[in-house]
Design a protein around this motif. Structure first.
Motif, PDB file in Angstrom:
ATOM      1  N   LEU A 192       0.787  -1.183  -0.001  1.00 23.93           N
ATOM      2  CA  LEU A 192      -0.028   0.112  -0.317  1.00 23.93           C
ATOM      3  C   LEU A 192       0.835   1.270   0.021  1.00 23.93           C
ATOM      4  N   GLU A 193       1.832   1.348   0.762  1.00 25.88           N
ATOM      5  CA  GLU A 193       2.671   2.605   0.947  1.00 25.88           C
ATOM      6  C   GLU A 193       3.262   2.829  -0.292  1.00 25.88           C
ATOM      7  N   ALA A 194       3.673   1.744  -1.075  1.00 21.77           N
ATOM      8  CA  ALA A 194       4.465   2.046  -2.441  1.00 21.77           C
ATOM      9  C   ALA A 194       3.475   2.824  -3.424  1.00 21.77           C
ATOM     10  N   PHE A 195       2.407   2.680  -2.983  1.00 21.19           N
ATOM     11  CA  PHE A 195       1.327   3.203  -4.028  1.00 21.19           C
ATOM     12  C   PHE A 195       0.972   4.637  -3.575  1.00 21.19           C
ATOM     13  N   ILE A 196       0.707   4.744  -2.343  1.00 22.19           N
ATOM     14  CA  ILE A 196       0.158   5.941  -1.708  1.00 22.19           C
ATOM     15  C   ILE A 196       0.939   6.903  -0.575  1.00 22.19           C
ATOM     16  N   GLY A 197       2.081   6.572  -0.483  1.00 20.35           N
ATOM     17  CA  GLY A 197       3.106   7.318   0.460  1.00 20.35           C
ATOM     18  C   GLY A 197       3.354   8.511  -0.262  1.00 20.35           C
ATOM     19  N   ASP A 198       4.052   9.507   0.240  1.00 19.06           N
ATOM     20  CA  ASP A 198       4.309  10.651  -0.492  1.00 19.06           C
ATOM     21  C   ASP A 198       5.087  10.339  -1.623  1.00 19.06           C
ATOM     22  N   GLU A 199       6.075   9.498  -1.418  1.00 17.23           N
ATOM     23  CA  GLU A 199       7.168   9.501  -2.537  1.00 17.23           C
ATOM     24  C   GLU A 199       6.440   8.848  -3.838  1.00 17.23           C
ATOM     25  N   ALA A 200       5.456   8.093  -3.605  1.00 14.60           N
ATOM     26  CA  ALA A 200       4.653   7.135  -4.354  1.00 14.60           C
ATOM     27  C   ALA A 200       3.784   8.311  -5.191  1.00 14.60           C
ATOM     28  N   LEU A 201       3.326   9.340  -4.334  1.00 13.98           N
ATOM     29  CA  LEU A 201       2.160  10.080  -5.167  1.00 13.98           C
ATOM     30  C   LEU A 201       3.205  11.099  -6.024  1.00 13.98           C
ATOM     31  N   VAL A 202       4.222  11.402  -5.500  1.00 15.46           N
ATOM     32  CA  VAL A 202       5.192  12.434  -6.311  1.00 15.46           C
ATOM     33  C   VAL A 202       5.342  11.593  -7.510  1.00 15.46           C
ATOM     34  N   ARG A 203       5.914  10.438  -7.491  1.00 14.25           N
ATOM     35  CA  ARG A 203       6.284   9.594  -8.812  1.00 14.25           C
ATOM     36  C   ARG A 203       5.197   9.525  -9.823  1.00 14.25           C
ATOM     37  N   THR A 204       3.931   9.270  -9.141  1.00 14.39           N
ATOM     38  CA  THR A 204       2.916   8.905  -9.961  1.00 14.39           C
ATOM     39  C   THR A 204       2.450  10.362 -10.698  1.00 14.39           C
TER      40      THR A 204
END
Length: 407
Positions: free
Chosen positions: A258-270
């Motif tokens: 879950l964290e790899a999809f919606i953690g801060d770093e993931a949001l920025v990457r997306t």
């Protein structure tokens, strides 16, 4: 108070310390209210408060109506004790330290650079805390430390924290020896759950999920009025729920978390991949774009809210809490998560649970450190004994020390 409660045992030093802490946390209360809040007999409260009155620790205040029965005498703490704790939140590049009173009020916030990877990291941490102790004016009950990792138990404080580079690090033992004070250590999300239980929205509920969003995704689990830590302190790691068969690599080394999809770093990457922000832009730029109505930026948050909602519905079915509380640094963007979160959350709950309340609380960085201090301030209510010998030392300091300070 709501929910089904079991009786707290009248455990020696737990009684006087609990009364002092309850009046500090909740304000003035009658003897009957104290008995209900602490789940002890009226006779026990009468005995304990008589002793505290004679010591000058508490005082009788106004008489108020009790709803048709005999008028109730309110009790309150005598002013001037300065009773409280120091809390420290350890991160990969700094330590935040705060002083917190019995009422949960925060003062003397201090941020200091910190490198946990150095050989003398614990010595540096001890020196930073010693400086904070020197600044404390009043009766200091102990030190609470929150870390982004798992802790075997609060009392021994052995830490596993990959983001800090710490493996089997005896933080609690080391700091107790260096500072000569009680020290409790726990996962930072667990500390927030304890603070919520003591001072926050979850305080009137026996079972709750305290969910954090931001750099990581975490969850503190309160069951039957107590923090559920699980084996070796590993409960509540919802950021590592496998929500997809594959996907980005998570900080834990797995994929599909879950964290790899919606953690801060993931949001920025997306957001970068979607062209919502530039290749060098970060979370602040993503928020600005969403605030200004950019469809791609808003879609990033909407997708995150929906995924969080679905995941939490599953956790609710497992734990059956009375309330879900969301907080953390990521709540600054909650207006962009909210609609998709609630729609997915309600839709995936069983029909009988779709009215389950959830609350989103405002956030400031010092709340992490204040949560750590709550580990210490919560020990008078620690019927489960999670704080061990350190908790007994803290309760003894609260009872005898406050009495001496108030004479």
């Amino acid at each position: 108070m709501t929910g089904t409660r079991t009786s707290l045992p009248d455990r020696g030093e737990l009684g006087p310390a609990s009364v002092i802490a309850a009046l500090g946390a909740k304000g003035s209360m009658s003897r009957a209210q104290l008995a209900r809040a602490l789940r002890v007999s009226p006779a026990t409260i009468t005995q304990v408060t008589k002793s505290l009155l004679s010591l000058g620790v508490i005082t009788e205040l106004d008489v108020v109506s009790s709803g048709g029965g005999r008028p109730a005498q309110l009790l309150g703490l005598v002013d001037g004790a300065g009773v409280g704790a120091i809390g420290a939140k350890v991160t990969a590049d700094h330590v935040t330290m705060v002083q917190v009173g019995l009422d949960g009020g925060v003062r003397d916030i201090l941020n200091e650079p910190f490198d946990p990877s150095t050989p003398d990291a614990l010595d540096v941490l001890a020196r930073l805390l010693a400086a904070s102790i020197d600044r404390y004016d009043g009766l200091l009950l102990g030190i609470g430390v929150g870390v982004p990792g798992t802790v075997d138990d609060q009392a021994s404080g052995v830490v596993q924290a990959p983001t800090l580079g710490w493996r089997e690090v005896p933080v609690g033992t080391f700091l107790r020896r260096e500072l000569d004070l009680p020290v409790l250590v726990d996962n930072d999300v667990n500390t927030l759950a304890v603070a919520e239980r003591l001072y926050g929205t979850a305080g009137s509920h026996d079972s709750a999920l305290i969910v954090t969003i931001g750099r990581g995704i975490g969850c503190g689990v309160v069951v039957d009025g107590n923090l559920h830590r699980g084996a070796a302190g590993g409960a509540g790691e919802i950021g590592h729920f496998p929500v997809a068969a594959d996907g980005p690599v998570c900080g834990c080394g797995n994929t599909g978390c879950l964290e790899a999809f919606i953690g801060d770093e993931a949001l920025v990457r997306t957001a970068r991949e979607a062209g919502a922000i530039g290749p060098r832009s970060g979370k602040a730029a993503l928020r600005r774009a969403a605030d200004e109505g950019d469809a791609a930026a808003r879609s990033v948050f909407a997708d995150a809210g929906a995924l969080l909602g679905r995941t939490l519905a599953g956790v609710v079915h497992t734990v059956a809490p009375e309330i879900v509380v969301v907080l953390g640094e990521g709540t600054d963007c909650w207006p962009h998560w909210e609609e998709s979160f609630e729609r997915a959350f309600r839709r995936h709950l069983l029909p009988g649970r779709r009215s389950l309340p959830f609350a989103v609380e405002s956030w400031s960085d010092e709340r992490w450190a204040a949560g750590a201090a709550a580990l210490v301030l919560h020990t008078p209510f620690d019927a489960a004994g999670a704080s061990g010998d350190q908790g007994r030392l803290i309760r003894a300091r609260l009872h005898t020390g406050s009495a001496a300070a108030m004479r």
